[in-house]
Design a protein around this motif. Structure first.
Motif, PDB file in Angstrom:
ATOM      1  N   ALA A 149       0.847  -1.204   0.000  1.00 47.84           N
ATOM      2  CA  ALA A 149       0.000   0.000   0.000  1.00 47.84           C
ATOM      3  C   ALA A 149       0.877   1.247   0.000  1.00 47.84           C
ATOM      4  N   MET A 150       1.975   1.199   0.749  1.00 51.90           N
ATOM      5  CA  MET A 150       2.871   2.357   0.771  1.00 51.90           C
ATOM      6  C   MET A 150       3.576   2.532  -0.570  1.00 51.90           C
ATOM      7  N   GLY A 151       3.823   1.415  -1.249  1.00 44.23           N
ATOM      8  CA  GLY A 151       4.525   1.457  -2.530  1.00 44.23           C
ATOM      9  C   GLY A 151       3.771   2.209  -3.607  1.00 44.23           C
ATOM     10  N   THR A 152       2.461   2.394  -3.412  1.00 48.37           N
ATOM     11  CA  THR A 152       1.681   3.113  -4.426  1.00 48.37           C
ATOM     12  C   THR A 152       2.060   4.588  -4.486  1.00 48.37           C
ATOM     13  N   ARG A 153       2.941   5.015  -3.576  1.00 47.43           N
ATOM     14  CA  ARG A 153       3.340   6.430  -3.606  1.00 47.43           C
ATOM     15  C   ARG A 153       4.052   6.822  -4.884  1.00 47.43           C
ATOM     16  N   ILE A 154       4.592   5.834  -5.616  1.00 52.48           N
ATOM     17  CA  ILE A 154       5.271   6.205  -6.865  1.00 52.48           C
ATOM     18  C   ILE A 154       4.278   6.654  -7.925  1.00 52.48           C
ATOM     19  N   MET A 155       2.978   6.466  -7.682  1.00 54.63           N
ATOM     20  CA  MET A 155       1.986   6.871  -8.686  1.00 54.63           C
ATOM     21  C   MET A 155       1.567   8.321  -8.468  1.00 54.63           C
ATOM     22  N   ARG A 156       1.393   9.010  -9.570  1.00 53.18           N
ATOM     23  CA  ARG A 156       1.053  10.425  -9.423  1.00 53.18           C
ATOM     24  C   ARG A 156      -0.435  10.667  -9.300  1.00 53.18           C
ATOM     25  N   SER A 157      -1.197   9.911 -10.083  1.00 49.11           N
ATOM     26  CA  SER A 157      -2.633  10.178 -10.100  1.00 49.11           C
ATOM     27  C   SER A 157      -3.301   9.568  -8.870  1.00 49.11           C
ATOM     28  N   ARG A 158      -4.090  10.360  -8.180  1.00 55.32           N
ATOM     29  CA  ARG A 158      -4.741   9.874  -6.971  1.00 55.32           C
ATOM     30  C   ARG A 158      -5.712   8.732  -7.283  1.00 55.32           C
ATOM     31  N   GLY A 159      -6.433   8.873  -8.408  1.00 53.36           N
ATOM     32  CA  GLY A 159      -7.377   7.831  -8.796  1.00 53.36           C
ATOM     33  C   GLY A 159      -6.683   6.484  -8.940  1.00 53.36           C
ATOM     34  N   LEU A 160      -5.552   6.491  -9.620  1.00 51.01           N
ATOM     35  CA  LEU A 160      -4.809   5.255  -9.842  1.00 51.01           C
ATOM     36  C   LEU A 160      -4.311   4.670  -8.516  1.00 51.01           C
ATOM     37  N   ARG A 161      -3.850   5.563  -7.647  1.00 50.41           N
ATOM     38  CA  ARG A 161      -3.369   5.102  -6.333  1.00 50.41           C
ATOM     39  C   ARG A 161      -4.489   4.433  -5.564  1.00 50.41           C
ATOM     40  N   LEU A 162      -5.654   5.088  -5.533  1.00 51.92           N
ATOM     41  CA  LEU A 162      -6.763   4.538  -4.754  1.00 51.92           C
ATOM     42  C   LEU A 162      -7.237   3.215  -5.334  1.00 51.92           C
ATOM     43  N   LEU A 163      -7.321   3.155  -6.662  1.00 55.13           N
ATOM     44  CA  LEU A 163      -7.785   1.911  -7.272  1.00 55.13           C
ATOM     45  C   LEU A 163      -6.790   0.777  -6.968  1.00 55.13           C
ATOM     46  N   THR A 164      -5.493   1.096  -7.053  1.00 50.64           N
ATOM     47  CA  THR A 164      -4.489   0.081  -6.724  1.00 50.64           C
ATOM     48  C   THR A 164      -4.617  -0.334  -5.258  1.00 50.64           C
TER      49      THR A 164
END
Ligand SMILES: Nc1nc2c(ncn2[C@@H]2O[C@H](COP(=O)(O)OP(=O)(O)OP(=O)(O)O)[C@@H](O)[C@H]2O)c(=O)[nH]1
Ligand SMILES: [Mg+2]
Length: 587
Positions: free
Chosen positions: A332-347
């Motif tokens: 879950a912490m690793g999703t920080r490399i994503m810029r788009s919030r939508g993509l982070r939340l979906l992941t």
């Protein structure tokens, strides 16, 4: 820059065990450690890698804030020497904003292999900053690099806090300067020799064969883990049983029944039943470490990128899921490399269904108890497949809600041989993780369960008159249609806190440990019930730590609540469908 070996270097000089992997974006948080450098005690901080100072992803923001606010004495910029032409710009960028920098050209081994020659003296003059060439993975040039850092540290002026912020914008001359420095100091062969990486990739990334090969490889990993791990696990169980009959039983023979029951049937049984699975888990992660550190994980992202795009995700989400195989929290912490919030939340919605090591323990135990040895690897493999299926369903349901339009360019690192040192570090990491969770959840969990299954005083332990029995009965209307009985229900309730507790809970609830527990379970439930229980365990909320991580990373309690509710509903629906269908067809 990401994936240049910062954490490898950090681990080497500090003796720490920050996570290392052949994939950009492994480190997403700050790790600090103190070492003696020259005559001074210095604090070294391992940062996430960034592509440039003006990036917008969460990890890039972390680095920027750190550089602005922490008044660092020296920034050791680590770049990959074999890609110096593309990475030198960042070093200059940092230099231009007025940060005291020293340049560590890592991966000297790979640069040499590619015929790249770097004149560090000239480069240092061009940059106006000291330069050292090293190979952190093999330890070459490390002493010289440390001496260079010590010297740089004693000679640079200190930067006051806040001085950096003012200058972050001025970097227009960098391209010109980079080109000049490269021209003066670096010799890159015109045509790189035919790389082994390309040749391997032609097979592994084959448009048709790529994915089947990936699944075949994963299947082989499981077969390997079982072949090596089962004997180890049996041996450990045998040792634990021996300790109990030879030492503990006589020792507590005259203790009051309550105390003996609590210590031996409660704490001891619970903890050793879980501990016997640690060798299997470690083996699994050793295999995964090889897969991950070789660079194949990035290929997995590449192979699945097209499919993931259809689900509103991308290849990185897939890799985060694979990381979730270890533990959902760092994923879950690793999703920080994503810029788009939508993509982070979906992941982050799909990560909690990824089959983590604690669930693996439960599955290994039940599979060994209920299924034939030849079926075991297939059953486990099928659960991994189910983990992906649950992720796909989740993504389809939520992709309208969390949208992303972030373009994603995947960089494939070269294949690398994992070193023994890194593999050992990784294994140690897993053992430590287990011990930490053991002290935090397992002991507490089994103690609580023992109390519930033995109180109120006078009730037959483990019977339906105990508190645990009542708790189980309460949930029976919902769980009976899944083939989950009262006792298993109690294990599931505790599994909500942490999955590590589940088999410890079995041991306490059924009053057996190790092999005896396995035979007892086999007599009590058939394979349909066991598989239904495993499906539920796989899909419902992994543990409280994951819920906390989701809440913190999404900065939203609502999101965490949706995730928990959804996972319980999905778990129920999948187990229900499986159990009812299987019974319908006469199994
Ligand atoms: N060939 C070679 N590989 C190296 C060297 N140093 C590190 N590696 C490998 O490079 C990969 C990345 O190492 P990490 O230490 O995780 O890199 P990092 O810079 O911390 O990466 P992020 O945390 O993702 O930014 C791993 O597979 C290492 O084994 C080196 O000197 N030579
Ligand atoms: Mg790192």
């Amino acid at each position: 820059m990401p994936n240049t070996g910062k954490s490898t270097f950090f681990n080497r000089v500090t003796g720490a065990s920050a996570r290392v992997g052949n994939w950009p974006g492994i480190t997403v948080d700050l790790f600090a450690s103190k070492v003696l450098l020259g005559a001074d005690m210095v604090e070294i901080v391992d940062l996430p890698g960034i592509y440039d100072l003006h990036g917008f992803s969460d990890d890039e923001r972390i680095v920027r804030h750190f550089l602005e606010d922490a008044a660092v004495d020296l920034v050791a910029v680590v770049i990959n020497a074999s890609q110096i032409d593309r990475q030198l710009g960042l070093a200059l960028q940092l230099r231009h904003v007025g940060l005291p920098t020293a340049l560590l050209l890592n991966m000297a081994d790979e640069a040499k292999q590619r015929g790249i020659r770097i004149d560090t003296g000239t480069l240092a003059l061009e940059l106006g900053a000291p330069v050292a060439l090293l190979s952190a993975k093999h330890g070459h040039g490390q002493r010289e690099a440390m001496a260079m850092l010590a010297h740089a540290l004693s000679s640079v002026p200190r930067v006051p806090i806040g001085a950096v912020r003012a200058q972050l914008a001025a970097d227009d001359r960098i391209d010109v300067d980079t080109a000049a420095a490269l021209k003066a100091a670096v010799d890159i062969p015109e045509r790189m020799s035919e790389q082994l990486t390309d040749r391997i990739d032609r097979v592994l990334l084959h448009p048709l064969l790529g994915l089947p090969l990936f699944f075949l490889l994963m299947l082989l990993v499981f077969e390997g883990v079982f072949a090596l791990g089962e004997p180890l696990q049996r041996a450990l169980q045998w040792v634990f049983e021996g300790v109990r009959t030879a030492a503990l039983n006589p020792l507590f023979a005259y203790a009051p029944a309550m105390v003996r029951g609590f210590l031996l049937d409660g704490v001891w049984s619970g903890v050793v039943t879980v501990a016997a699975f640690v060798p299997l888990i470690i083996l699994f992660f050793l295999f995964m470490a090889v897969v991950e550190d070789s660079g194949y994980l990035s290929r997995a992202a590449f192979l699945t990128d097209a499919l993931m795009a259809k689900l509103g995700l991308d290849g990185r989400s897939f890799v985060m899921m694979l990381m979730g195989f270890g533990c959902n929290v760092p994923a879950a912490m690793g999703t920080r490399i994503m810029r788009s919030r939508g993509l982070r939340l979906l992941t982050m919605m799909i990560i909690p269904v990824s089959l983590c090591s604690a669930r693996l323990q439960v599955f290994l135990f039940l599979t060994a108890a209920i299924f034939a040895p030849a079926q075991a690897p297939l059953v486990i493999f099928s659960l991994y497949v189910m983990s992906f299926v649950a992720a796909i369903v989740t993504a389809i349901v939520f992709k309208g809600r969390f949208r992303s339009d972030e373009p994603f360019v995947l960089e494939l690192p070269p294949y690398r041989w994992p070193t023994l040192r890194q593999i050992v570090l990784r294994a140690w990491h897993e053992v430590r993780h287990f011990l930490r969770r053991a002290t935090k959840f397992i002991v507490g969990g089994v103690v609580l369960i023992w109390l519930l299954t033995n109180l109120p005083a006078g009730a037959v332990p483990g019977s339906t008159d105990t508190l645990a029995g009542m708790l189980g009965r309460l949930f029976q209307p919902v769980l009976a249609p899944l083939g989950i009985d009262e006792r298993l229900t109690v294990a599931l309730i505790f599994g909500f806190v942490a999955k590590e507790v589940v088999i410890g809970a079995f041991a306490v609830i059924f009053g057996f440990e190790g092999q005896a527990l396995a035979s007892d379970l086999a007599a009590r439930m058939d394979w349909v019930q066991a598989y239904s229980f495993m499906l539920f365990t796989l899909i419902y909320t992994p543990c409280l730590s994951t819920v906390a991580a989701l809440r913190a990373e999404a900065r939203s309690s609502g999101f965490a609540l949706i995730s928990v509710t959804w996972s319980i509903l999905l778990a129920w629906a999948v187990s229900f469908a499986f159990y009812q269908l299987a019974r319908h067809f006469g199994y």
